[in-house]
Design an enzyme around this catalytic site. Structure first.
Site, short mmCIF file in Angstrom:
data_model
loop_
_atom_site.label_atom_id
_atom_site.label_comp_id
_atom_site.label_asym_id
_atom_site.label_seq_id
_atom_site.Cartn_x
_atom_site.Cartn_y
_atom_site.Cartn_z
N LYS A 79 0.85 -1.20 0.00
CA LYS A 79 0.00 0.00 0.00
C LYS A 79 0.88 1.25 0.00
O LYS A 79 1.92 1.28 0.67
CB LYS A 79 -0.90 -0.02 1.24
CG LYS A 79 -1.92 1.11 1.30
CD LYS A 79 -2.85 0.96 2.51
CE LYS A 79 -3.84 2.11 2.57
NZ LYS A 79 -4.82 1.98 3.67
N SER A 159 -9.91 2.36 2.81
CA SER A 159 -8.96 3.03 1.92
C SER A 159 -8.03 2.07 1.18
O SER A 159 -7.40 2.45 0.20
CB SER A 159 -8.11 4.03 2.72
OG SER A 159 -7.31 3.35 3.67
N SER A 183 -10.42 0.23 7.07
CA SER A 183 -9.77 0.28 5.76
C SER A 183 -9.10 -1.01 5.31
O SER A 183 -8.60 -1.09 4.20
CB SER A 183 -8.73 1.40 5.72
OG SER A 183 -9.35 2.64 5.67
#
Length: 493
Positions: A79, A159, A183
């Protein structure tokens, strides 16, 4: 030979160990898959093929020398919130244009120490603020799942939407992610993958770009429960560079998988039956209860009375911390700089141009609730509510509950650029309704696929555990996984 990208981490580990495949072959298979799919899915915002092949070659050498690490040769996506030395790290924000850190985050360093291979950086909501991966400066991620007889593009959740989509579309063997209010768990539920948010302090936050420091926690998204356990074992560690990381031994999570849950007490919180919840979510929840009962668990009704205050309290605490954390982005030392007539003008112009709409909204909310006239009315009160939420869970666990079962999300994945949600940010915030309590209380939570809805889209169940008892979550989630089966999207991209 089967497509190498269809192997789970556990399967790939065995084949690498037996020298049936090489790390370079496995890495090349994923790089080819990314090249073919990423233009459509948009899961990666930076691919690092040279770095990946170099790491894979080193892995093959270590395997040959009998010095293989726990993740030797396993290709992972990272990420964009994790600092990766000398490589693109921008939290998918315009304000960090061109930023390449001189350091490696502790979590990614742990993975490289265990022999993992880095494929690239994954798309995400800007600064991890969002529930649909639509706030990224690099554009939205498309969910690899589509509804039956529909070609409508769906969100992968947020997210960590890039992480979840890449795992579901087989563009990496597993991925790192972060969870501040859901998330990891919400994108996992939307994409038919497994995601665990560990206990606050289990993984180091050092080198991870901060959103809300008292809530942020790193964790993995993987194809199945075993893979998530393998990844978390490598990611977790105490870290002298992060004073909130906890000095507790990291168990062998994989060893918990397959253990019996006979006699375990599973709590069902009545407050999670929210108004307007689709019947399919309720049915999935009941199905989860039945599976755990069949495996010998005892089901008990519990009450978490302050649940209804969790979302408003979260949307005070998180933006407050974000407004403080994001004050450091001003165009002076790194990232975007928009020149102004003086330094204050430069700050204002840089931040106006660099931050997206949702990030600006949260900075404004955070600054407002921390301002002199409103600090007591909002921020202080939200912190008191947070203590009460934590206490609710403590009382439930003290009364003998081993884990808590809830839905992971109030719906399946929705469409990209949904007009209803775009016009009302609060409706988007409601996606976090089942997940924020876990962050507010600092507890571990895992999302595991439970089935498909009438449109053929994945739905997830969530298990919440005692602090630092991720093992119980893994063994219980594995029971659900065995009963529900695993889900993969039909390829349309």
């Amino acid at each position: 030979m089967t497509d190498l990208t269809s192997l789970t981490i556990a399967e790939a580990r065995a084949k690498l160990s037996d020298k049936e495949i090489t790390a370079v072959e496995l890495t090349d298979a994923y790089l080819a898959a990314i090249e073919a799919a990423n233009e459509t899915i948009n899961a990666y915002i930076a691919v690092t093929p040279d770095k990946a092949r170099e790491m894979a070659k080193a892995s093959d050498a270590r395997i040959g020398a009998g010095k293989a690490g726990a993740l030797e040769g396993i290709p992972l996506g990272i990420k964009d919130l994790f600092g990766t030395q000398g490589l693109h790290t921008q939290a998918c924000s315009h304000i960090l244009d061109g930023f390449r850190p001189h350091y490696e985050s502790t979590v990614t360093q742990n993975l490289w120490n265990d022999g993992a291979v880095m494929l690239g950086k994954l798309n995400m909501d800007e600064f991890a603020m969002g529930s649909s991966n639509e706030t990224s400066y690099y554009g939205p991620v498309k969910n690899p799942w589509r509804a039956k007889e529909s070609n409508l593009d769906l969100v992968p959740g947020g997210s960590s939407g890039g992480s979840a989509a890449a795992v579901a579309a087989r563009l990496c063997a597993g991925a790192t992610a972060t969870d501040t209010g859901g998330s990891i768990r919400q994108p996992a539920a939307f994409t038919g993958t497994v995601g665990i948010k560990p206990t606050y302090g289990r993984c180091s936050r050092w080198g991870v770009i901060a959103f809300a420091s008292s809530l942020d926690q790193a964790g993995p998204i993987a194809r199945d429960v075993r893979d998530a356990a393998i990844l978390l074992k490598s990611m977790a560690s105490v870290d002298p560079k992060d004073t909130t990381s906890v000095d507790l031994p990291v168990p062998d999570y994989e060893a918990a998988i397959g253990q019996s849950i006979k006699g375990m007490r599973i709590g069902i919180p009545k407050e999670y039956r929210v108004e307007g919840m689709p019947e399919e979510i309720e049915a999935l929840w009941q199905q989860g209860v039945a599976w755990l009962k069949d495996a010998g668990a005892e089901i008990v009704d519990i009450s978490l009375p302050h649940t209804k205050y969790a979302l408003p309290a979260y949307y005070i605490v998180a933006p407050a911390e974000a407004s403080s954390n994001l004050a450091r982005y001003d165009g002076v030392r790194y990232g975007l700089r928009v020149d102004g007539k003086d330094i204050v003008d430069m700050y204002e112009k840089t931040r106006a141009a660099g931050f997206g709409q949702e990030v600006k909204r949260r900075i404004m909310i955070g600054t407002y609730v921390l301002s002199a006239g409103y600090y007591d009315a909002y921020y202080l009160r939200a912190q008191k509510v947070r203590t009460l939420i934590k206490r609710d869970f403590e009382l439930a666990f003290h009364a003998g509950v081993d884990a808590i079962l809830t839905p992971a999300t109030p719906s399946s994945a929705f469409g990209i650029a949904d007009e209803d949600l775009a016009s009302d940010p609060v409706k988007m915030y409601l996606n976090d309704i089942f997940t924020v309590t876990v962050n507010m209380a600092g507890l571990p939570g895992i999302a595991v696929p439970g089935g498909l809805d009438h449109k053929g889209l994945p739905l997830g169940l969530q298990l919440i555990g005692k602090p630092f008892d991720e093992e119980t979550l893994f063994k219980t989630a594995h029971v659900i996984e065995q009963a529900a089966g695993r889900f993969t999207p039909s390829k349309w991209w």
